[in-house]
Write a protein that holds these residues in place. Structure first.
Motif: not given
Length: 282
Positions: A117-122
């Motif tokens: 997953r190259p982009v994460v909302d965390d």
């Protein structure tokens, strides 16, 4: 008249306490990168703006508050969206860090980690790596920086990584934690490192951090800072100068001491010293 380029707003940090790690801060309002690769893992924190970036044949979007994760040797190009100013913090972390932490988390048979997953909302992960960036910029103690890095890598792998094997049960207990606490207490002025504490506790760095936090409620570097602040309070109460207290309590400099002291006490060292006396300080 065209917009002013701010692509020159770039800073790099290479910390000798964290070999194989490079941090940077950059601000761009126009294209700055061609397709390229890094030999290291890349962890990016988008501070402002947006980017539509190329990664291994596909396009991905990232915006302020999101974390970008890129594996080594994968072709990519991250540039700001048109008419957008993008500022970001970036880490380039040598593969050996990810591999070693991955083996500590998932077992010695774990392969090199993959990050699908190259982009994460965390927000928690974002805040943790931002704190590591500030620790590197501020030249904080080695133990704090190492702890933040190892825990940050572990969080990425546990939440978003793909590895073989499973997490080990945490060995050790009260005896290991007490040994670490005693070592930290007797080495307030030393640049303690995580490998030393791991040897003392006879557990991996990752499990040391988990075990210590579970038993004490604080990571080792925060616990040691608490000890240093307690010593600082005692010295301030005797009238010792703030600069001398900072040195004797093991802080990098007076500014670092003042910042940490305020975090723990809600007051500056000067405010504390003005109201303290040897008979009232505990």
């Amino acid at each position: 008249m065209g917009k002013r380029s701010i692509n020159a707003d770039i800073c790099f940090w290479r910390d000798p306490d964290l070999p194989g790690v490079e941090a940077r801060f950059s601000s761009y309002n126009e294209e700055a990168f061609r397709k390229h690769v890094h030999a290291a893992y890349s962890v990016g924190l988008v501070k402002t703006g947006r980017t539509s970036f190329f990664l291994d044949g596909e396009m991905h979007d990232a915006e302020a508050g999101q974390v970008v994760l890129i594996e080594p040797n994968v072709v990519h190009a991250c540039n700001p969206e048109r008419d957008s100013c993008m500022t970001y913090r970036m880490f380039y972390v040598d593969e050996t860090w990810f591999r070693s932490v991955g083996q500590e988390v998932f077992g010695s048979g774990a392969a090199s980690p993959r990050l699908p997953r190259p982009v994460v909302d965390d927000s928690e992960l974002y805040a943790h790596w931002r704190e590591l960036h500030e620790a590197i910029r501020g030249n904080r103690h080695r133990l704090e920086k190492e702890s933040l890095l190892v825990q940050g890598i572990a969080d990425i792998l546990v939440r978003y990584g793909e590895l073989s094997g499973r997490e080990q049960d945490s060995p050790g207990g009260e005896g290991a934690v007490e040994a670490i606490k005693q070592y930290l207490t007797s080495h307030l002025e030393s640049k303690v490192n995580l490998d030393t504490l791991s040897d003392i506790a006879h557990v991996s760095r990752y499990h040391l951090l988990r075990l210590f936090h579970a038993k004490v409620g604080l990571p080792p570097h925060t616990y040691q800072n608490q000890l240093r602040v307690d010593l600082g309070k005692r010295l301030l109460a005797t009238g010792t100068s703030i600069s001398q207290v900072a040195q004797e309590a093991g802080f990098v400099d007076q500014s670092h001491f003042s910042r940490v002291f305020r975090q723990f006490t809600g007051a500056t060292p000067r405010q504390y010293q003005r109201g303290a006396s040897p008979s009232t300080v505990k």
